[in-house]
Structure formats: structure tokens, C-alpha cells
Design a protein around this motif. Structure first.
Motif, short mmCIF file in Angstrom:
data_model
loop_
_atom_site.label_atom_id
_atom_site.label_comp_id
_atom_site.label_asym_id
_atom_site.label_seq_id
_atom_site.Cartn_x
_atom_site.Cartn_y
_atom_site.Cartn_z
N UNK A 211 0.84 -1.20 0.00
CA UNK A 211 0.00 0.00 0.00
C UNK A 211 0.87 1.25 0.00
N UNK A 212 0.48 2.24 -0.80
CA UNK A 212 1.13 3.54 -0.75
C UNK A 212 0.49 4.42 0.31
N UNK A 213 1.31 5.22 0.99
CA UNK A 213 0.73 6.02 2.08
C UNK A 213 -0.04 7.24 1.58
N UNK A 214 -0.05 7.46 0.26
CA UNK A 214 -0.84 8.54 -0.32
C UNK A 214 -2.06 8.01 -1.07
N UNK A 215 -2.41 6.77 -0.81
CA UNK A 215 -3.59 6.17 -1.45
C UNK A 215 -4.85 6.84 -0.92
N UNK A 216 -5.67 7.39 -1.83
CA UNK A 216 -6.88 8.09 -1.42
C UNK A 216 -8.07 7.15 -1.23
N UNK A 217 -7.92 5.89 -1.62
CA UNK A 217 -9.03 4.94 -1.49
C UNK A 217 -8.90 4.07 -0.25
N UNK A 218 -7.66 3.76 0.13
CA UNK A 218 -7.43 2.89 1.28
C UNK A 218 -6.48 3.59 2.25
N UNK A 219 -6.99 4.11 3.36
CA UNK A 219 -6.10 4.73 4.35
C UNK A 219 -5.14 3.69 4.94
N UNK A 220 -3.96 4.14 5.31
CA UNK A 220 -3.01 3.25 5.97
C UNK A 220 -3.63 2.66 7.23
N UNK A 221 -4.45 3.44 7.93
CA UNK A 221 -5.09 2.95 9.15
C UNK A 221 -5.96 1.73 8.88
N UNK A 222 -6.60 1.69 7.71
CA UNK A 222 -7.41 0.52 7.35
C UNK A 222 -6.53 -0.71 7.18
N UNK A 223 -5.41 -0.53 6.50
CA UNK A 223 -4.49 -1.64 6.29
C UNK A 223 -3.88 -2.11 7.61
N UNK A 224 -3.58 -1.18 8.48
CA UNK A 224 -3.03 -1.55 9.79
C UNK A 224 -4.07 -2.31 10.61
N UNK A 225 -5.32 -1.89 10.52
CA UNK A 225 -6.39 -2.60 11.24
C UNK A 225 -6.53 -4.02 10.73
N UNK A 226 -6.52 -4.19 9.43
CA UNK A 226 -6.61 -5.54 8.85
C UNK A 226 -5.46 -6.40 9.35
N UNK A 227 -4.24 -5.87 9.26
CA UNK A 227 -3.06 -6.63 9.72
C UNK A 227 -3.21 -7.00 11.20
N UNK A 228 -3.58 -6.04 12.02
CA UNK A 228 -3.64 -6.27 13.46
C UNK A 228 -4.74 -7.26 13.82
N UNK A 229 -5.91 -7.14 13.16
CA UNK A 229 -6.99 -8.08 13.44
C UNK A 229 -6.62 -9.50 13.00
N UNK A 230 -5.94 -9.60 11.86
CA UNK A 230 -5.46 -10.91 11.41
C UNK A 230 -4.52 -11.52 12.45
N UNK A 231 -3.60 -10.74 12.94
CA UNK A 231 -2.63 -11.26 13.90
C UNK A 231 -3.28 -11.65 15.22
N UNK A 232 -4.30 -10.89 15.65
CA UNK A 232 -5.02 -11.25 16.87
C UNK A 232 -5.66 -12.62 16.76
N UNK A 233 -6.02 -12.99 15.54
CA UNK A 233 -6.64 -14.29 15.28
C UNK A 233 -5.61 -15.39 15.05
N UNK A 234 -4.34 -15.05 15.19
CA UNK A 234 -3.28 -16.04 15.03
C UNK A 234 -2.84 -16.27 13.60
N UNK A 235 -3.19 -15.36 12.70
CA UNK A 235 -2.83 -15.49 11.29
C UNK A 235 -1.57 -14.69 10.97
N UNK A 242 4.53 2.08 1.33
CA UNK A 242 5.50 2.78 0.50
C UNK A 242 5.26 4.29 0.58
N UNK A 243 6.20 5.03 1.15
CA UNK A 243 6.03 6.48 1.31
C UNK A 243 5.88 7.19 -0.03
N UNK A 244 4.95 8.13 -0.07
CA UNK A 244 4.78 8.97 -1.24
C UNK A 244 4.07 8.32 -2.41
N UNK A 245 3.61 7.09 -2.24
CA UNK A 245 3.00 6.36 -3.36
C UNK A 245 1.47 6.39 -3.26
#
Length: 279
Positions: A211-235, A242-245
Motif C-alpha cells: 500500500x502507498x501512504x498517499x492512497x486516497x481509497x485505502x487509508x493506511x489505518x485501514x491496512x493496519x487494522x486488517x493486519x492487526x486483526x489478522x494477527x489477533x486471530x493467530x494469522x 511505500x512512502x509517497x505512493x
């Protein structure tokens, strides 16, 4: 830079300077629906010998907001992974501009593609227990939804054949479709049927997201939430930001080098699963 990363960089250099893909992909119909034939565009290395040990496979779904796009978007990634010993595929699926469909049919087609590959694994020279799914933007959503949502199966399909991918490689995926997320105005009260973020579970396949940190459709916070929720479930869940992308930065020919950078990280990830041949 460690030795494995140097090896990846050396292979990338060799691939980019010496490989000219001579053959068109092999087109195989995986589904016929509503008068349409949907194909998988299949790439194999010229060194892939019939009768050899089954190979890991991956199928990519193109982006385009569930409305457009073509499988050629992921030809470069397919060519690269075929050269690394995999059977790589780019899938056609129904979209609004050509088939007057909704996102729900997109996911149905994604599930059909995975089932067809697994059913025909022996013919394709594929290991049925090592079939990945990937994609970009709406195609990343399709791949993630195939792995998460329990419904949206095509009527009459053999549900005894699993559609679940064994790994996910996602490029700026629009995988939160709830209120405030991508596509919610189209999905409304049905969003839980199709939103990967709202269908996470234990036993999900290993996943990497770019994910690029300048993506207007998917905030980095959304991607971080997905990653963190996945890890909480043991996945296993990895996120590379990618900065500036911006959105679509990973496509070949885009400025900023996102194509090569994501190719390198994809190689490292799949290699960690034991899916790639040695250099």
C-alpha cells in the motif's frame, strides 16, 4: 542487505535484462455463465515439463472498481513468477461495464476460478494444496473475499471443492466495505456479505499487503487494522507501506519504482513459504 535479498536483486536484474516472454499465455475456460465464457490466462516457464512435480500456483484478479479492467494488468507479475517456477494465472471475471454485474458476481467468479484450478490441478501441473490468490484494488478485494466470505457461491457449483486460497498477495486492496469504506454506497446493508474486513477468522492463509501512504481509497489505518486483526486471530499478516505512493503505484511503468519494489517483496514473501525455486 542480507544474502537472500542480494539473490532476489540479482534475479530481478537477470529477469528484467534477459527475459522476453516468447509465448502468449494459455487460455483455459474456467466458467460459462449468462452466455459468457471466462478464461484463465496461464503462464508457465518454458522449463515446466509435463509430468514434473506439481508446482505452486497463484491467480491474480485485475483492478477496476468492479466495473472495468483486464487480466493483462498482472501479466508482468505472472511472467516473473512463472520464471521463478510457479504456475501463474490472470483471471477474467465479470464486471459492470462488460457484463452489467455487481461486486457480488465478481466474488462468485473468483470462487469459481479457485475451484476450477483445484479441480484441474493434476492437468495443470499444480499442487492443489499450494494455490494462492492475489490482485489489485477491486481485484485485491476479490482475492481477499474468496478467502474470507462464507457465501457468494455460484449456484450449482461443487462446494466440496474448496475455493480457499493458501496464501494472499494483495496490492492496495479495497477490503473494508463497511460504512466509510470503499464501495459501501453500492453495497449498503449487504456489506457484511462481501467485506473481507468483516469476515476475518482463525486459519486465514498467510497474507501480504502492499500500500502507498498517499492512497486516497485505502487509508493506511485501514491496512493496519486488517493486519492487526489478522494477527489477533493467530494469522500471519504482513503490511508493506511505500512512502509517497498513490493508488496503483505497483503497476509496471508507474513512476516511483513501485513495480520492482513490490516484486521484490512478493518474491521474499513467497520464498518464505517455500513456493519458489532456488536461484
Amino acid at each position: 542487505m542480507d544474502s537472500s535479498m542480494r539473490s532476489i536483486c540479482s534475479f530481478l536484474t537477470l529477469f528484467l535484462t534477459s527475459v522476453l516472454w516468447a509465448d502468449d499465455p494459455d487460455l483455459q475456460i474456467y466458467k460459462e455463465v449468462d452466455g459468457y465464457s471466462l478464461n484463465l490466462h496461464i503462464f508457465r516457464s518454458p522449463a515446466h515439463i509435463s509430468g514434473a512435480a506439481p508446482k505452486p500456483a497463484i491467480v491474480f484478479f485485475f483492478g477496476g472498481g468492479w466495473a472495468g479492467g483486464t487480466p493483462t494488468q498482472f501479466y508482468p507479475q505472472c511472467e516473473y513468477l512463472a520464471d521463478r517456477g510457479m504456475v501463474a494465472m490472470a483471471a477474467e471475471y465479470r464486471v459492470k461495464s462488460r457484463h452489467n454485474t455487481t461486486p457480488f458476481e465478481c466474488v462468485m467468479d473468483g470462487k469459481s476460478a479457485l475451484r476450477w484450478i483445484r479441480k484441474n490441478a493434476a492437468k495443470l501441473g499444480v499442487d492443489p494444496e499450494r494455490i494462492g490468490a492475489g490482485g489489485g484494488s477491486a481485484g485485491g478485494h476479490v482475492a481477499a473475499a474468496v478467502a474470507t466470505v462464507p457465501g457468494l457461491n455460484e449456484e450449482g457449483e461443487d462446494l466440496s471443492i474448496s475455493c480457499l486460497p493458501d496464501t494472499l498477495v494483495l496490492f492496495n486492496p479495497v477490503y473494508d466495505n463497511g460504512p466509510g469504506g470503499f464501495g459501501y454506497p453500492k453495497l449498503k446493508d449487504r456489506y457484511r456479505e462481501i467485506s473481507p474486513m468483516h469476515n476475518l477468522r482463525e486459519g486465514m492463509p498467510p497474507t501480504i499487503v502492499f500500500l502507498g501512504d498517499q492512497d486516497r481509497l485505502i487509508p493506511v489505518s485501514t491496512a493496519e487494522k486488517f493486519r492487526d486483526e489478522m494477527r489477533k486471530l493467530g494469522n500471519r499478516s504482513e503490511l508493506v507501506v511505500y512512502p509517497g505512493q498513490s493508488h496503483g503505484f505497483f503497476n509496471q511503468g508507474k513512476p516511483g519504482g513501485g513495480y520492482l519494489k513490490t516484486l521484490q517483496e512478493m518474491d521474499k514473501f513467497l520464498n518464505s513459504l517455500g513456493w519458489l525455486e532456488k536461484y
